[in-house]
Structure formats: structure tokens, C-alpha cells
Design a protein around this motif. Structure first.
Motif, short mmCIF file in Angstrom:
data_model
loop_
_atom_site.label_atom_id
_atom_site.label_comp_id
_atom_site.label_asym_id
_atom_site.label_seq_id
_atom_site.Cartn_x
_atom_site.Cartn_y
_atom_site.Cartn_z
N MET A 127 25.55 21.47 15.87
CA MET A 127 24.50 20.49 15.65
C MET A 127 25.07 19.12 16.00
O MET A 127 25.99 18.65 15.34
N PRO A 128 24.56 18.46 17.04
CA PRO A 128 25.13 17.17 17.41
C PRO A 128 24.83 16.07 16.39
O PRO A 128 23.79 16.08 15.73
N ARG A 135 23.84 10.55 11.87
CA ARG A 135 22.92 11.55 11.34
C ARG A 135 22.74 12.66 12.37
O ARG A 135 22.95 12.46 13.56
N THR A 136 22.31 13.81 11.88
CA THR A 136 22.11 14.96 12.74
C THR A 136 21.01 14.67 13.77
O THR A 136 19.98 14.10 13.43
N ILE A 137 21.24 15.09 15.00
CA ILE A 137 20.21 15.00 16.02
C ILE A 137 19.53 16.36 16.06
O ILE A 137 20.09 17.34 16.54
N HIS A 138 18.35 16.43 15.50
CA HIS A 138 17.60 17.69 15.45
C HIS A 138 16.99 17.99 16.81
O HIS A 138 16.80 17.10 17.64
N ARG A 139 16.67 19.24 17.03
CA ARG A 139 16.11 19.65 18.32
C ARG A 139 14.85 18.88 18.69
O ARG A 139 14.57 18.64 19.84
N ARG A 140 14.09 18.48 17.69
CA ARG A 140 12.84 17.78 17.97
C ARG A 140 13.04 16.28 18.23
O ARG A 140 12.11 15.59 18.60
N SER A 141 14.26 15.78 18.05
CA SER A 141 14.56 14.37 18.25
C SER A 141 14.95 14.11 19.70
O SER A 141 15.62 14.92 20.32
N GLU A 142 14.55 12.94 20.21
CA GLU A 142 14.98 12.55 21.54
C GLU A 142 16.39 11.99 21.44
O GLU A 142 16.68 11.17 20.58
N SER A 143 17.27 12.46 22.33
CA SER A 143 18.65 11.98 22.32
C SER A 143 19.12 11.78 23.74
O SER A 143 18.47 12.20 24.69
N MET A 144 20.26 11.10 23.85
CA MET A 144 20.85 10.88 25.15
C MET A 144 22.37 11.03 25.06
O MET A 144 22.95 10.75 24.00
N PRO A 145 23.02 11.49 26.11
CA PRO A 145 24.47 11.65 26.07
C PRO A 145 25.16 10.30 26.12
O PRO A 145 24.64 9.32 26.63
N VAL A 156 34.91 13.14 26.10
CA VAL A 156 34.08 13.82 25.12
C VAL A 156 32.65 13.35 25.32
O VAL A 156 32.41 12.16 25.49
N THR A 157 31.71 14.27 25.34
CA THR A 157 30.32 13.87 25.43
C THR A 157 29.73 13.92 24.03
O THR A 157 29.64 14.98 23.42
N SER A 158 29.37 12.76 23.53
CA SER A 158 28.68 12.64 22.25
C SER A 158 27.23 12.34 22.56
O SER A 158 26.86 12.12 23.71
N HIS A 159 26.42 12.28 21.54
CA HIS A 159 25.01 11.98 21.72
C HIS A 159 24.58 10.90 20.76
O HIS A 159 25.20 10.69 19.71
N THR A 160 23.51 10.21 21.13
CA THR A 160 22.87 9.26 20.24
C THR A 160 21.38 9.51 20.28
O THR A 160 20.85 10.02 21.27
N HIS A 161 20.70 9.17 19.18
CA HIS A 161 19.24 9.16 19.21
C HIS A 161 18.84 8.09 20.22
O HIS A 161 19.50 7.06 20.33
N VAL A 162 17.77 8.29 20.93
CA VAL A 162 17.30 7.31 21.89
C VAL A 162 17.02 5.98 21.17
O VAL A 162 17.38 4.91 21.65
N ALA A 168 22.67 -0.18 17.45
CA ALA A 168 23.93 -0.41 16.77
C ALA A 168 25.10 -0.26 17.72
O ALA A 168 25.11 0.63 18.56
N PRO A 169 26.09 -1.13 17.58
CA PRO A 169 27.29 -0.95 18.42
C PRO A 169 28.10 0.24 17.91
O PRO A 169 28.14 0.51 16.72
N TYR A 170 28.71 0.96 18.79
CA TYR A 170 29.54 2.09 18.44
C TYR A 170 30.69 2.18 19.41
O TYR A 170 30.67 1.62 20.48
#
Length: 171
Positions: A127-128, A135-145, A156-162, A168-170
Motif C-alpha cells: 500500500m503506497p 497517509r495511505t494512497i488508496h486505490r480510489r485516490s489520484e496519485s503521481m510518482p 526509489v519511486t514514491s508516490h504523492t496524492h495529486v 507541502a515540501p518533501y
């Protein structure tokens, strides 16, 4: 407290059992207790919170253990998850110290252990986690690598919510 799984119908109309591990709910339970330097919200019953944390741990421990044991014996995630399970079981056998302070310290120990179990569960179930909001990126959420360099030198490929990508800076 023991929460049982549910039975749902898949896209083919066949019954499938789902466990009741809801990492988002577990993390919401943890939130008022951690970080330790913050005061607890007024009216929070630490005894009830402690029992809720115990219930969540009793639910997630066997899930993490089962998923970890399915990995190859030499797998590092297996080793780390099983160490976390062992520590969580120790905490489940322990009791709170005397007085309100002892109860609060114990609740925080359970919360930290539950947070670690949630991390392992998410890792073992692939679960990304959003790099920006954690927070967890659920399947129904839009995300980007989001590619970054790992501590070991590899990419490493991480993800963020769109919606989090520009908020937020990361690192």
C-alpha cells in the motif's frame, strides 16, 4: 476488543472475505496520542484509548505476522516485521504503570508500536504512502510518482496524492 472481518462480493459476484484491518482508522486513533510533547485533547479517556489501541494491535499483529512469514527467510522486510510483531506482543502482555501518568506513558508506547505495525502492514501489502502527507494512497485516490534517491544510493519511486503534490515540501 476483537473486530471480525466481513464478506463482500467481488466483480464476478463471488464472496470474498476481507479482514477488518483499516490502517487509516488505526492511524486516526494514534493521532491524539503522538507526538509525546503535545497535550492530549481535553476529554480524551486514556483508558478507553488504551483498550482501543490494544484492540487494533490484536487485529493487525496476526496480519503482519502472516504476511511476513510468507516472505523468503532471508528477506529483510520479513525480519523487521517479525521483530516488530515480537515487540508488539510484549507490549500487549504488559500493563500500564500506576496513576494517570503511567497510563498515558503506556498508551503512547502502544501507539508507537501500532504505528510501526501499520507501516509494516502497508509495506507488506504494497500500500503506497503519500510522501507529502504520510497517509495511505488508496486505490480510489489520484496519485503521481515522485522519484528520489534512496539512502542506499538507488532510485526509489514514491508516490504523492495529486492534491498534495504542490501543497507541502518533501524530501
Amino acid at each position: 476488543m476483537r473486530i471480525e472481518g466481513t464478506v463482500t462480493l467481488d466483480s464476478h459476484g463471488e464472496a470474498t472475505a476481507t479482514n477488518a484491518v483499516d490502517v487509516l482508522v488505526m492511524r486516526q486513533t494514534i493521532a491524539p496520542v503522538l507526538p509525546a510533547e503535545d497535550e492530549l485533547p481535553a476529554g480524551l479517556d486514556v483508558d478507553t484509548l488504551t483498550e482501543t489501541l490494544r484492540g487494533h494491535m490484536e487485529l493487525i499483529v496476526p496480519e503482519v505476522e502472516t504476511k511476513a512469514l510468507a516472505l523468503h527467510k532471508e528477506d529483510i522486510p520479513r525480519y523487521c516485521a517479525l521483530a516488530c510483531v515480537s515487540q508488539a506482543n510484549d507490549k500487549l502482555r504488559a500493563r500500564a504503570g500506576q496513576g494517570a501518568y503511567g497510563t498515558l506513558v503506556f498508551a503512547r508506547k502502544l501507539a508507537r508500536s501500532l504505528a510501526a505495525l501499520c507501516d509494516h502492514y502497508e509495506t507488506l501489502t504494497s500500500m503506497p504512502i503519500c510522501l507529502a502527507c504520510d497517509r495511505t494512497i488508496h486505490r480510489r485516490s489520484e496519485s503521481m510518482p515522485h522519484d528520489r534517491v534512496s539512502n542506499s544510493g538507488g532510485a526509489v519511486t514514491s508516490h504523492t496524492h495529486v492534491v498534495c503534490a504542490n501543497r507541502a515540501p518533501y524530501t
